[in-house]
Structure formats: C-alpha cells, structure tokens
Design a protein around this motif. Structure first.
Motif, PDB file in Angstrom:
ATOM      1  N   SER A  77       0.826  -1.210   0.000  1.00  0.00           N
ATOM      2  CA  SER A  77       0.000   0.000   0.000  1.00  0.00           C
ATOM      3  C   SER A  77       0.861   1.262   0.000  1.00  0.00           C
ATOM      4  N   GLY A  78       2.008   1.223   0.705  1.00  0.00           N
ATOM      5  CA  GLY A  78       2.885   2.385   0.763  1.00  0.00           C
ATOM      6  C   GLY A  78       3.479   2.737  -0.592  1.00  0.00           C
ATOM      7  N   LEU A  79       3.907   1.724  -1.342  1.00  0.00           N
ATOM      8  CA  LEU A  79       4.468   1.967  -2.673  1.00  0.00           C
ATOM      9  C   LEU A  79       3.422   2.547  -3.616  1.00  0.00           C
ATOM     10  N   ALA A  83       2.803   6.197  -2.801  1.00  0.00           N
ATOM     11  CA  ALA A  83       3.830   7.052  -3.403  1.00  0.00           C
ATOM     12  C   ALA A  83       3.581   7.228  -4.905  1.00  0.00           C
ATOM     13  N   ALA A  84       3.235   6.126  -5.594  1.00  0.00           N
ATOM     14  CA  ALA A  84       2.959   6.197  -7.035  1.00  0.00           C
ATOM     15  C   ALA A  84       1.750   7.089  -7.310  1.00  0.00           C
ATOM     16  N   SER A  85       0.752   7.040  -6.438  1.00  0.00           N
ATOM     17  CA  SER A  85      -0.458   7.855  -6.609  1.00  0.00           C
ATOM     18  C   SER A  85      -0.135   9.336  -6.486  1.00  0.00           C
ATOM     19  N   ILE A  86       0.718   9.676  -5.535  1.00  0.00           N
ATOM     20  CA  ILE A  86       1.118  11.074  -5.359  1.00  0.00           C
ATOM     21  C   ILE A  86       1.877  11.565  -6.590  1.00  0.00           C
ATOM     22  N   PHE A 134      -6.633   8.706 -11.960  1.00  0.00           N
ATOM     23  CA  PHE A 134      -6.155   7.432 -11.426  1.00  0.00           C
ATOM     24  C   PHE A 134      -5.259   7.647 -10.201  1.00  0.00           C
ATOM     25  N   GLY A 135      -4.534   8.762 -10.179  1.00  0.00           N
ATOM     26  CA  GLY A 135      -3.745   9.073  -8.999  1.00  0.00           C
ATOM     27  C   GLY A 135      -4.631   9.323  -7.791  1.00  0.00           C
ATOM     28  N   GLY A 136      -5.719  10.069  -8.009  1.00  0.00           N
ATOM     29  CA  GLY A 136      -6.670  10.319  -6.923  1.00  0.00           C
ATOM     30  C   GLY A 136      -7.349   9.052  -6.459  1.00  0.00           C
ATOM     31  N   LEU A 169      -7.784   4.681  -2.326  1.00  0.00           N
ATOM     32  CA  LEU A 169      -7.720   3.266  -1.955  1.00  0.00           C
ATOM     33  C   LEU A 169      -6.628   2.981  -0.935  1.00  0.00           C
ATOM     34  N   THR A 170      -5.456   3.578  -1.135  1.00  0.00           N
ATOM     35  CA  THR A 170      -4.351   3.276  -0.223  1.00  0.00           C
ATOM     36  C   THR A 170      -4.574   3.880   1.162  1.00  0.00           C
ATOM     37  N   LEU A 171      -5.154   5.067   1.218  1.00  0.00           N
ATOM     38  CA  LEU A 171      -5.491   5.631   2.528  1.00  0.00           C
ATOM     39  C   LEU A 171      -6.529   4.753   3.222  1.00  0.00           C
ATOM     40  N   GLY A 172      -7.425   4.177   2.413  1.00  0.00           N
ATOM     41  CA  GLY A 172      -8.402   3.226   2.960  1.00  0.00           C
ATOM     42  C   GLY A 172      -7.718   1.983   3.506  1.00  0.00           C
ATOM     43  N   ASP A 173      -6.644   1.547   2.832  1.00  0.00           N
ATOM     44  CA  ASP A 173      -5.878   0.387   3.306  1.00  0.00           C
ATOM     45  C   ASP A 173      -5.339   0.631   4.709  1.00  0.00           C
TER      46      ASP A 173
END
Length: 221
Positions: free
Chosen positions: A104-106, A109-112, A135-137, A142-146
C-alpha cells in the motif's frame, strides 16, 4: 529487439484476456463458492503476469510509456492488495505485516506522483493529464483506505471482505479498460473513466450490503 517486444505484447494481451474473462466469471458466480475461488486464482495469476509484462514493455526502446508504467503498477497493487486482504480474515492475524504496508505504501507514493504529473499537465496542457489526476486520486483514496483498515480490521469483521472486493473489482476495471482502449481501439477519456465509475457503484453497493447492522434499542416509555 522489436520481435521480442512483439512477442511480449502478445503474451501480455493473452493473459490480459484470460484475466478479463475469469474476472467477469468470478463476480458472476456465488461469492465464496469453490468456483468463485478458482476463478479468482486464475484472475490473480493472469493479471499479475499481464501487468508485470506491461511494466517491462513500458521501459523498452521505442515503447517507453510512463503512463503504461504507472497503470501497470496500479493494477499490480490492486491484485496484490486484494489477495492480502484475505489474510485479515484469519483469527491469528492481529495486525498488518510489513508486506501489507509496503504494498500500500508503494502505491501511495505512485499515486502522489500521478497526481503531481496530472497537476503539472493541466498547466502545461500535456496529454493524459486528466487521466493521471483521476487514477492518482483513485489510488490515493484506496491506499489511505488500506491504512485505515490496518488499524480497524479487528473491530470490523467485514473489513477484510470489503477491502478484498474493492481491490479485486478495481483490478477487473483495469482489465475492462485495457480491453476497450487496446483491443477495440477506443481511446477517449470517457472510455478510460466510465468503467471506473461503474465499478465504483458496484463496490459501493456491496459495501453498503456488507455494512454491519446496528441494533437500535427502543427507549423505555
């Protein structure tokens, strides 16, 4: 070099097609059934193979494609996170592992990075800027939800299921989008975004359905 790339593209497309069919089959049969699990496994291996090859192709000479690279990472994240969500259903698992957080962390970072590219693209009028931002948003959401799930999964018995459903349907959305854009050669922004919106409605429906019911006691008269 070019013949090798062409072979990789064919293999990528083949496994992408298998992933698309098995993914549709997986959501069409009864959830939790043996057939559902079997199709889910086929979907997982097919999508991981297809997206991994996409990552390689995106860095090959004359085929360098930053957007394909990021989407390949996004798809890989969705499949891995969707399968890792199943491990949270174990009574022996009391907290997220380093592997869970790394996946989720990787992607976070990719989303940002995708959002940053999209923001710059709006000012510089670069192509695909809206897709990077969208797609970044979506990835950021999703990752913040993780990470929220990592903290609360022990209190919410259905957290693992909603997380699994959301990520695997997300991977299916990526497969459907790739089919529309590459196989049918429809490349409009609407085609890129519409499957995500429809898939989000499907995920929302199941999230509401799986939400724990609270028993409200009537106040004494």
């Amino acid at each position: 070099m070019e013949p090798t790339i062409k072979i990789l593209i064919y293999i990528h497309a083949f496994f992408g097609g298998v992933g698309l069919l098995s993914g549709i089959g997986s959501i069409s049969v009864k959830k939790g059934s043996e057939l559902h699990k079997k199709m889910g496994r086929i979907f997982t291996y097919s999508m991981l193979t297809s997206s991994s090859i996409a990552l390689v192709i995106s860095q090959m000479p004359n085929h360098k494609n930053q957007f394909l690279l990021l989407i390949g990472l996004f798809t890989t994240y969705l499949v891995l996170a969707g399968n890792r969500a199943l491990t949270f259903n174990s009574r022996y698992k009391t907290k997220a592992t380093l592997l869970d957080k790394s996946i989720s962390g990787l992607m976070l970072a990719a989303s940002i990075i995708m959002i940053s590219i999209g923001a710059q693209g709006f000012f510089k009028e670069l192509p695909n800027a809206i897709l990077y931002a969208f797609f970044g948003g979506f990835g950021l959401f999703l990752t913040l939800g993780d990470f929220k799930t990592f903290k609360t999964f022990s209190q919410n018995k259905n957290a693992w299921l909603t997380s699994h459903l959301g990520r695997m349907v997300g991977a299916l959305i990526a497969s459907v989008t790739a089919f529309l854009v590459t196989a049918i050669n429809i490349g409009s922004v609407v085609v890129w975004i519409a499957p995500t919106l429809l898939g989000t409605l499907y995920i929302t429906y199941w999230n509401v359905k799986l939400r724990p019911k609270t028993n409200k006691k009537k106040a004494p008269k």
